[in-house]
Motif scaffolding. Structure first.
Motif, PDB file in Angstrom:
ATOM      1  N   THR A  93     101.113  76.942  99.509  1.00 57.13           N
ATOM      2  CA  THR A  93     101.912  76.766 100.736  1.00 57.13           C
ATOM      3  C   THR A  93     101.173  75.848 101.709  1.00 57.13           C
ATOM      4  O   THR A  93     101.770  74.943 102.305  1.00 57.13           O
ATOM      5  CB  THR A  93     102.224  78.135 101.375  1.00 57.13           C
ATOM      6  N   ASN A  94      99.865  76.042 101.859  1.00 54.71           N
ATOM      7  CA  ASN A  94      99.073  75.129 102.680  1.00 54.71           C
ATOM      8  C   ASN A  94      99.190  73.706 102.147  1.00 54.71           C
ATOM      9  O   ASN A  94      99.487  72.765 102.891  1.00 54.71           O
ATOM     10  CB  ASN A  94      97.586  75.530 102.661  1.00 54.71           C
ATOM     11  N   PHE A  95      98.948  73.551 100.857  1.00 58.79           N
ATOM     12  CA  PHE A  95      98.961  72.235 100.214  1.00 58.79           C
ATOM     13  C   PHE A  95     100.299  71.527 100.457  1.00 58.79           C
ATOM     14  O   PHE A  95     100.347  70.354 100.838  1.00 58.79           O
ATOM     15  CB  PHE A  95      98.712  72.422  98.714  1.00 58.79           C
ATOM     16  N   ALA A  96     101.386  72.267 100.270  1.00 60.01           N
ATOM     17  CA  ALA A  96     102.728  71.679 100.388  1.00 60.01           C
ATOM     18  C   ALA A  96     103.032  71.250 101.820  1.00 60.01           C
ATOM     19  O   ALA A  96     103.845  70.360 102.041  1.00 60.01           O
ATOM     20  CB  ALA A  96     103.780  72.667  99.893  1.00 60.01           C
ATOM     21  N   HIS A  97     102.364  71.894 102.791  1.00 57.37           N
ATOM     22  CA  HIS A  97     102.602  71.554 104.196  1.00 57.37           C
ATOM     23  C   HIS A  97     101.545  70.610 104.756  1.00 57.37           C
ATOM     24  O   HIS A  97     101.536  70.345 105.959  1.00 57.37           O
ATOM     25  CB  HIS A  97     102.644  72.836 105.039  1.00 57.37           C
ATOM     26  N   GLY A  98     100.640  70.168 103.923  1.00 60.28           N
ATOM     27  CA  GLY A  98      99.590  69.269 104.414  1.00 60.28           C
ATOM     28  C   GLY A  98      98.495  69.996 105.181  1.00 60.28           C
ATOM     29  O   GLY A  98      97.744  69.376 105.933  1.00 60.28           O
ATOM     30  N   VAL A  99      98.398  71.307 105.002  1.00 62.80           N
ATOM     31  CA  VAL A  99      97.321  72.072 105.660  1.00 62.80           C
ATOM     32  C   VAL A  99      96.091  72.019 104.756  1.00 62.80           C
ATOM     33  O   VAL A  99      96.170  72.430 103.580  1.00 62.80           O
ATOM     34  CB  VAL A  99      97.745  73.545 105.906  1.00 62.80           C
ATOM     35  N   PRO A 100      94.967  71.510 105.254  1.00 66.75           N
ATOM     36  CA  PRO A 100      93.819  71.236 104.375  1.00 66.75           C
ATOM     37  C   PRO A 100      92.986  72.464 104.044  1.00 66.75           C
ATOM     38  O   PRO A 100      91.805  72.541 104.382  1.00 66.75           O
ATOM     39  CB  PRO A 100      93.018  70.203 105.177  1.00 66.75           C
ATOM     40  N   PHE A 101      93.578  73.435 103.372  1.00 70.50           N
ATOM     41  CA  PHE A 101      92.825  74.637 102.994  1.00 70.50           C
ATOM     42  C   PHE A 101      93.392  75.185 101.690  1.00 70.50           C
ATOM     43  O   PHE A 101      94.398  75.903 101.678  1.00 70.50           O
ATOM     44  CB  PHE A 101      92.901  75.688 104.106  1.00 70.50           C
ATOM     45  N   PHE A 102      92.766  74.826 100.599  1.00 72.47           N
ATOM     46  CA  PHE A 102      93.215  75.271  99.275  1.00 72.47           C
ATOM     47  C   PHE A 102      92.044  75.109  98.309  1.00 72.47           C
ATOM     48  O   PHE A 102      91.023  74.464  98.654  1.00 72.47           O
ATOM     49  CB  PHE A 102      94.437  74.453  98.810  1.00 72.47           C
ATOM     50  N   GLY A 188      95.438  81.618 104.083  1.00 72.05           N
ATOM     51  CA  GLY A 188      96.418  81.140 103.114  1.00 72.05           C
ATOM     52  C   GLY A 188      95.865  80.748 101.760  1.00 72.05           C
ATOM     53  O   GLY A 188      96.545  80.084 100.987  1.00 72.05           O
ATOM     54  N   ALA A 189      94.641  81.156 101.458  1.00 68.37           N
ATOM     55  CA  ALA A 189      94.082  80.907 100.115  1.00 68.37           C
ATOM     56  C   ALA A 189      93.149  82.074  99.798  1.00 68.37           C
ATOM     57  O   ALA A 189      92.003  82.121 100.270  1.00 68.37           O
ATOM     58  CB  ALA A 189      93.338  79.585 100.053  1.00 68.37           C
ATOM     59  N   ALA A 190      93.650  82.998  98.994  1.00 70.27           N
ATOM     60  CA  ALA A 190      92.918  84.245  98.746  1.00 70.27           C
ATOM     61  C   ALA A 190      91.547  84.002  98.120  1.00 70.27           C
ATOM     62  O   ALA A 190      90.561  84.648  98.492  1.00 70.27           O
ATOM     63  CB  ALA A 190      93.751  85.148  97.839  1.00 70.27           C
ATOM     64  N   ALA A 191      91.469  83.057  97.172  1.00 73.86           N
ATOM     65  CA  ALA A 191      90.184  82.809  96.504  1.00 73.86           C
ATOM     66  C   ALA A 191      89.123  82.420  97.535  1.00 73.86           C
ATOM     67  O   ALA A 191      87.963  82.852  97.446  1.00 73.86           O
ATOM     68  CB  ALA A 191      90.336  81.704  95.454  1.00 73.86           C
ATOM     69  N   LEU A 192      89.533  81.628  98.533  1.00 75.70           N
ATOM     70  CA  LEU A 192      88.577  81.233  99.564  1.00 75.70           C
ATOM     71  C   LEU A 192      88.260  82.390 100.504  1.00 75.70           C
ATOM     72  O   LEU A 192      87.170  82.434 101.086  1.00 75.70           O
ATOM     73  CB  LEU A 192      89.097  80.020 100.338  1.00 75.70           C
ATOM     74  N   GLY A 193      89.178  83.328 100.641  1.00 76.87           N
ATOM     75  CA  GLY A 193      88.880  84.527 101.420  1.00 76.87           C
ATOM     76  C   GLY A 193      87.684  85.265 100.820  1.00 76.87           C
ATOM     77  O   GLY A 193      86.731  85.632 101.519  1.00 76.87           O
ATOM     78  N   PHE A 194      87.714  85.439  99.500  1.00 77.40           N
ATOM     79  CA  PHE A 194      86.580  86.087  98.817  1.00 77.40           C
ATOM     80  C   PHE A 194      85.318  85.232  98.948  1.00 77.40           C
ATOM     81  O   PHE A 194      84.226  85.747  99.219  1.00 77.40           O
ATOM     82  CB  PHE A 194      86.908  86.292  97.330  1.00 77.40           C
ATOM     83  N   ALA A 195      85.478  83.924  98.728  1.00 73.37           N
ATOM     84  CA  ALA A 195      84.305  83.029  98.792  1.00 73.37           C
ATOM     85  C   ALA A 195      83.671  83.076 100.185  1.00 73.37           C
ATOM     86  O   ALA A 195      82.442  83.052 100.321  1.00 73.37           O
ATOM     87  CB  ALA A 195      84.726  81.602  98.437  1.00 73.37           C
ATOM     88  N   TYR A 196      84.512  83.190 101.205  1.00 71.26           N
ATOM     89  CA  TYR A 196      83.982  83.220 102.572  1.00 71.26           C
ATOM     90  C   TYR A 196      83.272  84.549 102.871  1.00 71.26           C
ATOM     91  O   TYR A 196      82.359  84.590 103.687  1.00 71.26           O
ATOM     92  CB  TYR A 196      85.112  82.943 103.581  1.00 71.26           C
ATOM     93  N   VAL A 197      83.696  85.618 102.227  1.00 66.73           N
ATOM     94  CA  VAL A 197      82.937  86.872 102.353  1.00 66.73           C
ATOM     95  C   VAL A 197      81.582  86.696 101.664  1.00 66.73           C
ATOM     96  O   VAL A 197      80.534  87.068 102.203  1.00 66.73           O
ATOM     97  CB  VAL A 197      83.697  88.068 101.738  1.00 66.73           C
ATOM     98  N   ALA A 198      81.617  86.082 100.486  1.00 62.31           N
ATOM     99  CA  ALA A 198      80.375  85.922  99.715  1.00 62.31           C
ATOM    100  C   ALA A 198      79.326  85.120 100.489  1.00 62.31           C
ATOM    101  O   ALA A 198      78.132  85.401 100.405  1.00 62.31           O
ATOM    102  CB  ALA A 198      80.673  85.248  98.373  1.00 62.31           C
ATOM    103  N   CYS A 199      79.763  84.131 101.260  1.00 63.48           N
ATOM    104  CA  CYS A 199      78.765  83.287 101.951  1.00 63.48           C
ATOM    105  C   CYS A 199      78.568  83.696 103.400  1.00 63.48           C
ATOM    106  O   CYS A 199      77.867  83.009 104.145  1.00 63.48           O
ATOM    107  CB  CYS A 199      79.128  81.814 101.832  1.00 63.48           C
ATOM    108  N   GLY A 200      79.183  84.815 103.806  1.00 59.97           N
ATOM    109  CA  GLY A 200      78.887  85.365 105.132  1.00 59.97           C
ATOM    110  C   GLY A 200      79.722  84.795 106.265  1.00 59.97           C
ATOM    111  O   GLY A 200      79.452  85.071 107.429  1.00 59.97           O
ATOM    112  N   ARG A 201      80.751  83.998 105.960  1.00 59.24           N
ATOM    113  CA  ARG A 201      81.606  83.480 107.044  1.00 59.24           C
ATOM    114  C   ARG A 201      82.590  84.544 107.517  1.00 59.24           C
ATOM    115  O   ARG A 201      82.994  84.562 108.671  1.00 59.24           O
ATOM    116  CB  ARG A 201      82.366  82.243 106.559  1.00 59.24           C
ATOM    117  N   LEU A 202      83.037  85.373 106.585  1.00 55.95           N
ATOM    118  CA  LEU A 202      83.872  86.534 106.902  1.00 55.95           C
ATOM    119  C   LEU A 202      83.076  87.781 106.532  1.00 55.95           C
ATOM    120  O   LEU A 202      82.276  87.751 105.587  1.00 55.95           O
ATOM    121  CB  LEU A 202      85.154  86.543 106.064  1.00 55.95           C
ATOM    122  N   GLU A 203      83.335  88.881 107.237  1.00 53.75           N
ATOM    123  CA  GLU A 203      82.697  90.157 106.853  1.00 53.75           C
ATOM    124  C   GLU A 203      83.496  90.867 105.764  1.00 53.75           C
ATOM    125  O   GLU A 203      82.939  91.619 104.975  1.00 53.75           O
ATOM    126  CB  GLU A 203      82.553  91.065 108.078  1.00 53.75           C
TER     127      GLU A 203
END
Ligand code: IPD
Ligand code: CA
Ligand code: CA
Length: 261
Positions: A93-102, A188-203
């Protein structure tokens, strides 16, 4: 195997980077909130071709192929043995709308347990990798979850389910967390949600409607980065679970309490 996953993720990511902003329109799959673009299929073809060539005996569970198989009434590859869980474009959905997060998400599982993970975010050129027992890395540098142990200092992420009554239930969880946490994000990108927890950007990150291709790589990344992953009821995550919470570990019990309230 990690090498193959990384090369496939990079090749598909390069294709998505090239197509981003140029793909005209999208189609709908199961409903008006379930989008697919020509880039999803193109990225999938790149990955599947590579994996089939390198590991002809492994099964592949990839989102668009799985959708087509279901349409034909065919069964999906079961978790027994070696199986690749592939999301060629997470964040359509991000990709299709030109939102740079995928991102591209690729995991190898054995008997439903992820062994190798690669999540690639092509626009920032961020490659998250993990090998079971071997730690997690971001662009080759070891990474760790955050040390935040109080909910009031925690930045949390989630996604919106597209069907009732899960949609309403997640709105209820969000309403519970909003006043307690520092803030809440829906990227809007679940895989990055996990990745961001892994690197400490999200708790922490949770969702109620995850498919294996959305989360297999992310689950391993968070675990190998020192975090904790469970079902929302606290049980261990199996290959057929959809309601999953990943956290830095310090907050996990507090999060489970809020879900259980
Ligand atoms: C979706 C995205 C979205 C999440 C959904 C996923 P897709 O994946 O990750 O953020 O909330 O649960 O299905 O369809 O873009 O690959
Ligand atoms: Ca996805
Ligand atoms: Ca996808």
């Amino acid at each position: 195997m990690l090498q193959e996953a990384v090369e496939a993720a990079r090749e598909a990511g390069a294709l998505l980077r090239e197509r981003f902003g140029r793909v005209a329109g999208y189609e709908l799959k199961t409903g008006h909130q379930d989008l697919v673009t020509s880039a999803d299929a193109e990225a999938e073809a790149v990955i599947v071709q590579r994996l089939k060539r390198a590991f002809p005996e492994h099964a592949i569970l990839s989102e668009e192929m799985a959708f087509a198989a279901r349409q034909r009434g065919e069964p999906l590859p079961p978790p027994e043995g070696f199986r690749w869980a592939v999301d060629p474009l997470d964040g359509t959905t991000n990709f299709a709308h030109g939102v740079p997060f995928f991102a591209v998400s690729i995991a190898l599982e054995r008997d439903g347990e992820p062994l190798v993970a690669a999540i690639y975010e092509p626009l920032r050129d961020e490659l998250f990798t993990a090998v079971r027992g071997g730690g997690a890395a971001l662009n080759g540098r070891p990474l760790r979850v955050s040390g935040v142990a109080e909910l009031r200092r925690a930045l949390l992420g989630t996604g919106f389910p597209t069907r009732s009554p899960l949609r309403e239930r997640n709105l209820e969880y969000m309403a519970r967390f909003l006043p307690k946490a520092q803030s809440l994000r829906r990227f809007g990108a679940a895989a990055l949600g996990f990745a961001y927890v892994a690197c400490g950007r999200l708790e922490a990150y949770w969702e109620l409607t995850l498919n294996r291709w959305d989360c297999a790589a992310g689950v391993l990344l968070v675990e190998e980065a020192g975090g904790r992953v469970s079902r929302l009821d606290g049980g261990p995550v199996g290959p057929d679970d959809h309601e999953i919470v990943a956290s830095n570990g310090h907050l996990h019990d507090a999060l489970l309490d809020v879900f259980a309230k």
